[in-house]
Design a protein around this motif. Sequence first.
Motif, mmCIF file in Angstrom:
data_model
loop_
_atom_site.group_PDB
_atom_site.id
_atom_site.type_symbol
_atom_site.label_atom_id
_atom_site.label_comp_id
_atom_site.label_asym_id
_atom_site.label_seq_id
_atom_site.Cartn_x
_atom_site.Cartn_y
_atom_site.Cartn_z
ATOM 1 N N LEU A 1 0.313 -87.646 -69.167
ATOM 2 C CA LEU A 1 1.511 -88.455 -68.867
ATOM 3 C C LEU A 1 1.413 -89.774 -69.650
ATOM 4 O O LEU A 1 0.460 -90.531 -69.465
ATOM 5 C CB LEU A 1 1.622 -88.759 -67.375
ATOM 6 C CG LEU A 1 1.937 -87.590 -66.444
ATOM 7 C CD1 LEU A 1 3.184 -86.872 -66.859
ATOM 8 C CD2 LEU A 1 0.768 -86.681 -66.211
ATOM 9 N N THR A 2 2.373 -89.989 -70.537
ATOM 10 C CA THR A 2 2.342 -91.171 -71.397
ATOM 11 C C THR A 2 3.736 -91.526 -71.885
ATOM 12 O O THR A 2 4.548 -90.619 -72.142
ATOM 13 C CB THR A 2 1.438 -90.944 -72.633
ATOM 14 O OG1 THR A 2 1.649 -91.984 -73.577
ATOM 15 C CG2 THR A 2 1.734 -89.597 -73.299
ATOM 16 N N PRO A 3 4.022 -92.827 -72.048
ATOM 17 C CA PRO A 3 5.343 -93.220 -72.575
ATOM 18 C C PRO A 3 5.584 -92.695 -73.989
ATOM 19 O O PRO A 3 6.721 -92.595 -74.429
ATOM 20 C CB PRO A 3 5.275 -94.748 -72.571
ATOM 21 C CG PRO A 3 4.174 -95.113 -71.667
ATOM 22 C CD PRO A 3 3.179 -93.980 -71.744
ATOM 23 N N GLY B 1 -3.172 -91.553 -67.014
ATOM 24 C CA GLY B 1 -3.744 -92.705 -67.725
ATOM 25 C C GLY B 1 -3.647 -93.959 -66.863
ATOM 26 O O GLY B 1 -2.911 -93.996 -65.874
ATOM 27 N N ARG B 2 -4.446 -94.957 -67.261
ATOM 28 C CA ARG B 2 -4.361 -96.297 -66.672
ATOM 29 C C ARG B 2 -4.642 -97.296 -67.796
ATOM 30 O O ARG B 2 -4.856 -96.885 -68.939
ATOM 31 C CB ARG B 2 -5.397 -96.446 -65.554
ATOM 32 C CG ARG B 2 -4.967 -95.836 -64.204
ATOM 33 C CD ARG B 2 -4.205 -96.840 -63.339
ATOM 34 N NE ARG B 2 -3.312 -96.174 -62.389
ATOM 35 C CZ ARG B 2 -2.537 -96.836 -61.547
ATOM 36 N NH1 ARG B 2 -2.558 -98.162 -61.508
ATOM 37 N NH2 ARG B 2 -1.743 -96.169 -60.731
ATOM 38 N N TYR B 3 -4.610 -98.586 -67.501
ATOM 39 C CA TYR B 3 -4.868 -99.611 -68.531
ATOM 40 C C TYR B 3 -3.864 -99.476 -69.692
ATOM 41 O O TYR B 3 -2.721 -99.051 -69.467
ATOM 42 C CB TYR B 3 -6.317 -99.497 -69.032
ATOM 43 C CG TYR B 3 -7.320 -99.291 -67.917
ATOM 44 C CD1 TYR B 3 -7.925 -98.061 -67.716
ATOM 45 C CD2 TYR B 3 -7.625 -100.313 -67.033
ATOM 46 C CE1 TYR B 3 -8.814 -97.853 -66.669
ATOM 47 C CE2 TYR B 3 -8.519 -100.132 -65.988
ATOM 48 C CZ TYR B 3 -9.097 -98.891 -65.820
ATOM 49 O OH TYR B 3 -9.960 -98.674 -64.785
ATOM 50 N N LEU C 1 3.836 -85.860 -71.942
ATOM 51 C CA LEU C 1 5.144 -85.994 -71.299
ATOM 52 C C LEU C 1 5.378 -87.412 -70.814
ATOM 53 O O LEU C 1 4.463 -88.050 -70.282
ATOM 54 C CB LEU C 1 5.256 -85.027 -70.111
ATOM 55 C CG LEU C 1 5.271 -83.527 -70.431
ATOM 56 C CD1 LEU C 1 5.370 -82.725 -69.130
ATOM 57 C CD2 LEU C 1 6.410 -83.173 -71.371
ATOM 58 N N SER C 2 6.619 -87.884 -71.001
ATOM 59 C CA SER C 2 7.040 -89.183 -70.484
ATOM 60 C C SER C 2 8.153 -88.976 -69.466
ATOM 61 O O SER C 2 9.035 -88.148 -69.696
ATOM 62 C CB SER C 2 7.583 -90.071 -71.604
ATOM 63 O OG SER C 2 8.190 -91.236 -71.037
ATOM 64 N N ILE C 3 8.128 -89.721 -68.365
ATOM 65 C CA ILE C 3 9.221 -89.580 -67.399
ATOM 66 C C ILE C 3 10.335 -90.574 -67.683
ATOM 67 O O ILE C 3 11.367 -90.553 -67.022
ATOM 68 C CB ILE C 3 8.742 -89.725 -65.931
ATOM 69 C CG1 ILE C 3 8.185 -91.117 -65.649
ATOM 70 C CG2 ILE C 3 7.768 -88.616 -65.567
ATOM 71 C CD1 ILE C 3 8.037 -91.398 -64.154
ATOM 72 N N GLY C 4 10.118 -91.453 -68.675
ATOM 73 C CA GLY C 4 11.198 -92.386 -69.006
ATOM 74 C C GLY C 4 10.700 -93.550 -69.849
ATOM 75 O O GLY C 4 9.495 -93.832 -69.894
ATOM 76 N N TYR D 1 10.033 -96.661 -69.953
ATOM 77 C CA TYR D 1 9.616 -97.898 -69.282
ATOM 78 C C TYR D 1 8.118 -97.764 -69.100
ATOM 79 O O TYR D 1 7.555 -96.672 -69.153
ATOM 80 C CB TYR D 1 10.317 -98.056 -67.931
ATOM 81 C CG TYR D 1 10.488 -96.761 -67.204
ATOM 82 C CD1 TYR D 1 9.444 -96.214 -66.482
ATOM 83 C CD2 TYR D 1 11.681 -96.041 -67.283
ATOM 84 C CE1 TYR D 1 9.578 -94.986 -65.855
ATOM 85 C CE2 TYR D 1 11.827 -94.819 -66.650
ATOM 86 C CZ TYR D 1 10.777 -94.303 -65.924
ATOM 87 O OH TYR D 1 10.903 -93.074 -65.300
ATOM 88 N N VAL D 2 7.408 -98.887 -68.901
ATOM 89 C CA VAL D 2 5.942 -98.851 -68.814
ATOM 90 C C VAL D 2 5.495 -99.059 -67.373
ATOM 91 O O VAL D 2 5.877 -100.041 -66.735
ATOM 92 C CB VAL D 2 5.313 -99.918 -69.727
ATOM 93 C CG1 VAL D 2 3.796 -99.867 -69.642
ATOM 94 C CG2 VAL D 2 5.774 -99.697 -71.170
ATOM 95 N N LEU D 3 4.730 -98.107 -66.860
ATOM 96 C CA LEU D 3 4.205 -98.168 -65.503
ATOM 97 C C LEU D 3 2.750 -98.638 -65.545
ATOM 98 O O LEU D 3 2.149 -98.722 -66.616
ATOM 99 C CB LEU D 3 4.306 -96.781 -64.866
ATOM 100 C CG LEU D 3 5.728 -96.191 -64.827
ATOM 101 C CD1 LEU D 3 5.688 -94.715 -64.485
ATOM 102 C CD2 LEU D 3 6.594 -96.966 -63.834
ATOM 103 N N GLY E 1 0.339 -96.934 -64.263
ATOM 104 C CA GLY E 1 -0.549 -95.772 -64.307
ATOM 105 C C GLY E 1 0.244 -94.476 -64.406
ATOM 106 O O GLY E 1 1.463 -94.469 -64.210
ATOM 107 N N PRO F 1 4.093 -90.753 -62.515
ATOM 108 C CA PRO F 1 4.668 -89.705 -63.373
ATOM 109 C C PRO F 1 4.106 -88.314 -63.060
ATOM 110 O O PRO F 1 4.850 -87.330 -63.046
ATOM 111 C CB PRO F 1 4.271 -90.159 -64.775
ATOM 112 C CG PRO F 1 4.193 -91.650 -64.686
ATOM 113 C CD PRO F 1 3.617 -91.896 -63.318
HETATM 114 C C1 4FV Z 1 4.324 -93.342 -68.284
HETATM 115 C C2 4FV Z 1 5.680 -93.068 -68.447
HETATM 116 C C3 4FV Z 1 3.705 -94.673 -68.249
HETATM 117 C C4 4FV Z 1 1.420 -96.501 -69.663
HETATM 118 C C5 4FV Z 1 0.135 -97.248 -69.641
HETATM 119 C C6 4FV Z 1 0.241 -95.801 -67.741
HETATM 120 C C7 4FV Z 1 1.615 -95.979 -68.275
HETATM 121 C C8 4FV Z 1 -0.602 -96.833 -68.404
HETATM 122 N N1 4FV Z 1 3.676 -92.173 -68.191
HETATM 123 N N2 4FV Z 1 5.834 -91.714 -68.396
HETATM 124 N N3 4FV Z 1 6.701 -93.942 -68.579
HETATM 125 N N4 4FV Z 1 2.341 -94.697 -68.263
HETATM 126 O O1 4FV Z 1 4.399 -95.688 -68.241
HETATM 127 O O2 4FV Z 1 4.615 -91.201 -68.248
HETATM 128 O O3 4FV Z 1 -1.804 -96.246 -68.793
#
Ligand code: 4FV
Length: 235
Positions: A87-89, A113-115, A131-134, A136-138, A140, A144
């Motif tokens: 899961l990643t942007p 992921g984190r950090y 995969l990204s759910i959108g 924007y930055v979360l 963790g 997602p």
């Molecule tokens: C994300 C998203 C998301 C990015 C840095 C977790 C964060 C941190 N993942 N769709 N939007 N992840 O924002 O899936 O590691």
Amino acid sequence: MIADVITIFPAMIEAGLAEGVVARARERGLIEVRAWDLRAFTDDRHRTVDDVPYGGGPGMVMKPEPLFRAVDAIASERGAASAVVLLTPQGERFTQAIAERLSRLDRLVLICGRYEGVDERVADSIVTDELSIGDYVLTGGELPALVVLDAVVRLVPGVVGDAGSVETESFAGGLLDFPHYTRPASFRGRDVPEVLLSGHHAEIARWRDAQRVERTKRRRPDLLKGSDHEGDRDY
Ligand code: 4FV
């Protein structure tokens, strides 16, 4: 379906799966979801999962070793995964079509992921889908991962009582859903559309189809690109 989620916050995943349809599906053994604590795959007494970024810059990056060990351990305990999802942007936007594809697999691994993110060698080698759910930055990947799990698990046969409700819903057929109403027939001066009270099922079906197209044209014309509704005259 068996889903394994790798995270430094397993309790967050457990909490997100503890209620409703997904919880019942677990109880009924229709699905198995397990959260794996990434720190269990570290080899230092501080159970370190992150480190400073090469090239400098703010924040920390998730180390590759614990993640590789975790995926290997899951594979040796359960057999090779059908898909390993990060899961990643930076990932492909998650959609209903992707949910349908993943729901047909029997083994899913989800990496949270984190950090600042995860060492790129993880994505380069053991990940099959980013995969990204959108956009924007979360903080963790746990939320997602829960979004993906919820959308996928409800498509597993038997999980949702009335399969009919899965077939005719938002994005089924690429259109938004028709408006839903229930009792009372009139509320604060707002009445339920007459056709829905008519009992005339063919009429109701026509109205609902028209509503799906009209709402999609108005709210999400992007969804109509390439569909046979694209050229429809305005309703
Ligand atoms: C994300 C998203 C998301 C990015 C840095 C977790 C964060 C941190 N993942 N769709 N939007 N992840 O924002 O899936 O590691």
